[in-house]
Scaffold this motif. Structure first.
Motif, PDB file in Angstrom:
ATOM      1  N   VAL A   1     -19.586  15.619  19.784  1.00 32.23           N
ATOM      2  CA  VAL A   1     -18.136  15.599  19.592  1.00 32.23           C
ATOM      3  C   VAL A   1     -17.652  17.042  19.508  1.00 32.23           C
ATOM      4  CG1 VAL A   1     -16.249  14.863  18.096  1.00 32.23           C
ATOM      5  CG2 VAL A   1     -18.233  13.379  18.408  1.00 32.23           C
ATOM      6  N   VAL A   2     -16.794  17.424  20.452  1.00 32.61           N
ATOM      7  CA  VAL A   2     -16.298  18.798  20.489  1.00 32.61           C
ATOM      8  C   VAL A   2     -14.948  18.952  19.797  1.00 32.61           C
ATOM      9  CG1 VAL A   2     -17.604  19.485  22.525  1.00 32.61           C
ATOM     10  CG2 VAL A   2     -15.361  18.462  22.819  1.00 32.61           C
ATOM     11  N   GLN A   3     -14.168  17.866  19.732  1.00 28.77           N
ATOM     12  CA  GLN A   3     -12.861  17.923  19.083  1.00 28.77           C
ATOM     13  C   GLN A   3     -12.498  16.576  18.496  1.00 28.77           C
ATOM     14  OE1 GLN A   3      -9.877  18.967  21.953  1.00 28.77           O
ATOM     15  NE2 GLN A   3     -10.036  21.150  21.530  1.00 28.77           N
ATOM     16  N   VAL A   4     -11.903  16.609  17.308  1.00 29.21           N
ATOM     17  CA  VAL A   4     -11.259  15.429  16.734  1.00 29.21           C
ATOM     18  C   VAL A   4      -9.900  15.923  16.245  1.00 29.21           C
ATOM     19  CG1 VAL A   4     -11.305  13.631  14.975  1.00 29.21           C
ATOM     20  CG2 VAL A   4     -13.445  14.374  16.027  1.00 29.21           C
ATOM     21  N   ASN A   5      -8.866  15.617  17.005  1.00 29.21           N
ATOM     22  CA  ASN A   5      -7.512  16.043  16.688  1.00 29.21           C
ATOM     23  C   ASN A   5      -6.784  14.896  15.989  1.00 29.21           C
ATOM     24  OD1 ASN A   5      -7.813  18.583  18.077  1.00 29.21           O
ATOM     25  ND2 ASN A   5      -7.716  17.392  19.956  1.00 29.21           N
ATOM     26  N   VAL A   6      -6.374  15.138  14.741  1.00 27.72           N
ATOM     27  CA  VAL A   6      -5.729  14.101  13.931  1.00 27.72           C
ATOM     28  C   VAL A   6      -4.239  14.419  13.805  1.00 27.72           C
ATOM     29  CG1 VAL A   6      -5.685  12.948  11.691  1.00 27.72           C
ATOM     30  CG2 VAL A   6      -7.853  13.766  12.622  1.00 27.72           C
ATOM     31  N   SER A   7      -3.423  13.421  14.097  1.00 35.59           N
ATOM     32  CA  SER A   7      -1.978  13.540  13.958  1.00 35.59           C
ATOM     33  C   SER A   7      -1.525  12.515  12.928  1.00 35.59           C
ATOM     34  CB  SER A   7      -1.314  13.268  15.311  1.00 35.59           C
ATOM     35  OG  SER A   7       0.079  13.215  15.177  1.00 35.59           O
ATOM     36  N   VAL A   8      -0.860  12.977  11.878  1.00 35.08           N
ATOM     37  CA  VAL A   8      -0.337  12.059  10.865  1.00 35.08           C
ATOM     38  C   VAL A   8       1.046  11.615  11.337  1.00 35.08           C
ATOM     39  CG1 VAL A   8       0.319  11.774   8.453  1.00 35.08           C
ATOM     40  CG2 VAL A   8      -1.618  13.241   9.046  1.00 35.08           C
ATOM     41  N   GLN A   9       1.154  10.321  11.664  1.00 33.77           N
ATOM     42  CA  GLN A   9       2.402   9.790  12.201  1.00 33.77           C
ATOM     43  C   GLN A   9       3.358   9.327  11.125  1.00 33.77           C
ATOM     44  OE1 GLN A   9       2.721  11.086  14.983  1.00 33.77           O
ATOM     45  NE2 GLN A   9       2.952   9.368  16.355  1.00 33.77           N
ATOM     46  N   SER A  10       2.832   8.823  10.015  1.00 32.15           N
ATOM     47  CA  SER A  10       3.714   8.389   8.937  1.00 32.15           C
ATOM     48  C   SER A  10       2.942   8.256   7.634  1.00 32.15           C
ATOM     49  CB  SER A  10       4.403   7.057   9.283  1.00 32.15           C
ATOM     50  OG  SER A  10       3.474   6.012   9.324  1.00 32.15           O
ATOM     51  N   ILE A  11       3.719   8.053   6.583  1.00 39.39           N
ATOM     52  CA  ILE A  11       3.148   7.845   5.257  1.00 39.39           C
ATOM     53  C   ILE A  11       3.554   6.459   4.804  1.00 39.39           C
ATOM     54  CG2 ILE A  11       3.193   8.589   2.854  1.00 39.39           C
ATOM     55  CD1 ILE A  11       3.542  11.422   3.835  1.00 39.39           C
ATOM     56  N   SER A  12       2.598   5.717   4.278  1.00 43.24           N
ATOM     57  CA  SER A  12       2.851   4.355   3.832  1.00 43.24           C
ATOM     58  C   SER A  12       3.114   4.353   2.329  1.00 43.24           C
ATOM     59  CB  SER A  12       1.646   3.476   4.154  1.00 43.24           C
ATOM     60  OG  SER A  12       1.800   2.201   3.600  1.00 43.24           O
ATOM     61  N   PHE A  13       4.182   3.707   1.946  1.00 43.55           N
ATOM     62  CA  PHE A  13       4.492   3.519   0.538  1.00 43.55           C
ATOM     63  C   PHE A  13       4.159   2.078   0.201  1.00 43.55           C
ATOM     64  CE2 PHE A  13       7.181   6.918   2.024  1.00 43.55           C
ATOM     65  CZ  PHE A  13       7.053   7.862   1.019  1.00 43.55           C
ATOM     66  N   ASP A  14       3.274   1.877  -0.759  1.00 43.08           N
ATOM     67  CA  ASP A  14       2.895   0.517  -1.135  1.00 43.08           C
ATOM     68  C   ASP A  14       4.083  -0.203  -1.729  1.00 43.08           C
ATOM     69  OD1 ASP A  14      -0.372   1.525  -2.276  1.00 43.08           O
ATOM     70  OD2 ASP A  14       0.265   0.818  -0.324  1.00 43.08           O
ATOM     71  N   LYS A  15       4.320  -1.414  -1.257  1.00 41.54           N
ATOM     72  CA  LYS A  15       5.379  -2.240  -1.824  1.00 41.54           C
ATOM     73  C   LYS A  15       4.758  -3.062  -2.943  1.00 41.54           C
ATOM     74  CE  LYS A  15       7.910  -2.518   2.469  1.00 41.54           C
ATOM     75  NZ  LYS A  15       8.419  -3.364   3.525  1.00 41.54           N
ATOM     76  N   PRO A  16       5.491  -3.281  -4.020  1.00 41.42           N
ATOM     77  CA  PRO A  16       4.936  -4.095  -5.103  1.00 41.42           C
ATOM     78  C   PRO A  16       4.626  -5.509  -4.615  1.00 41.42           C
ATOM     79  CG  PRO A  16       7.178  -3.389  -5.611  1.00 41.42           C
ATOM     80  CD  PRO A  16       6.821  -2.821  -4.280  1.00 41.42           C
ATOM     81  N   ASP A  17       3.506  -6.013  -5.067  1.00 43.23           N
ATOM     82  CA  ASP A  17       3.081  -7.355  -4.680  1.00 43.23           C
ATOM     83  C   ASP A  17       3.904  -8.376  -5.465  1.00 43.23           C
ATOM     84  OD1 ASP A  17       1.736  -9.507  -3.690  1.00 43.23           O
ATOM     85  OD2 ASP A  17      -0.143  -9.110  -4.746  1.00 43.23           O
ATOM     86  N   ALA A  18       4.667  -9.187  -4.739  1.00 42.98           N
ATOM     87  CA  ALA A  18       5.554 -10.168  -5.386  1.00 42.98           C
ATOM     88  C   ALA A  18       4.761 -11.180  -6.199  1.00 42.98           C
ATOM     89  CB  ALA A  18       6.392 -10.878  -4.327  1.00 42.98           C
ATOM     90  N   LYS A  19       3.587 -11.552  -5.737  1.00 46.30           N
ATOM     91  CA  LYS A  19       2.779 -12.535  -6.454  1.00 46.30           C
ATOM     92  C   LYS A  19       2.264 -11.975  -7.776  1.00 46.30           C
ATOM     93  CE  LYS A  19       1.245 -15.026  -2.382  1.00 46.30           C
ATOM     94  NZ  LYS A  19       0.102 -15.399  -1.545  1.00 46.30           N
ATOM     95  N   ALA A  20       1.952 -10.675  -7.789  1.00 45.38           N
ATOM     96  CA  ALA A  20       1.424 -10.073  -9.007  1.00 45.38           C
ATOM     97  C   ALA A  20       2.501  -9.994 -10.087  1.00 45.38           C
ATOM     98  CB  ALA A  20       0.885  -8.676  -8.722  1.00 45.38           C
TER      99      ALA A  20
END
Length: 139
Positions: free
Chosen positions: A111-130
């Motif tokens: 492996v000569v390159q692994v280019n990582v692009s962060v496309q978004s950030i996930s915000f956890d939504k509260p679990d309604a069942k909990a």
């Protein structure tokens, strides 16, 4: 005796043939390796990949991943979604290492390159069942 991290290509020479990996195989390995890293929610794809993902379930595993394969080396570009609260640079570094190790171990390609692009950030939504209050049956 060879160290565990060293990859040998003796099998290719002994068999006298050629081993070819499809780009989807490398992309699938990269996808699994990336999603195993803590803080990675999943892969992110573009609009076109989102539409084809709905039509083809197999393609959704490799969405957001582009692979270029040479004779003995490979380069990977991927887009990921990271969970809020994690250090982005640390998660990306772990993703790069995880993908590099997985591909080199499973395929023998370098492996000569692994280019990582962060496309978004996930915000956890509260679990309604909990949050739902349990109702005890009347006796």
């Amino acid at each position: 005796m060879t160290p565990e991290n060293e990859i040998t290509t003796e099998v290719k020479e002994i068999q006298g043939g050629k081993i070819v990996f499809a780009p989807d195989v490398i992309a699938t390995i990269a996808s699994f390796a990336a999603t195993e890293v803590e803080g990675v929610v999943g892969m992110a794809g573009g609009v076109v990949e989102g539409i084809t993902g709905m039509l083809n379930a197999k393609k959704s595993m490799t969405k957001g991943i582009k692979v270029e394969i040479g004779e003995e080396e490979v380069a990977v570009d991927l887009s990921i979604i990271i969970r809020y609260g994690y250090k982005l640079h640390e998660v990306c570094g772990k993703v790069q290492n995880s993908i590099k190790n997985a591909i080199e171990t499973m395929t023998g390609l370098r492996v000569v390159q692994v280019n990582v692009s962060v496309q978004s950030i996930s915000f956890d939504k509260p679990d309604a069942k909990a949050k739902a209050v349990e109702v005890q049956p009347a006796e």
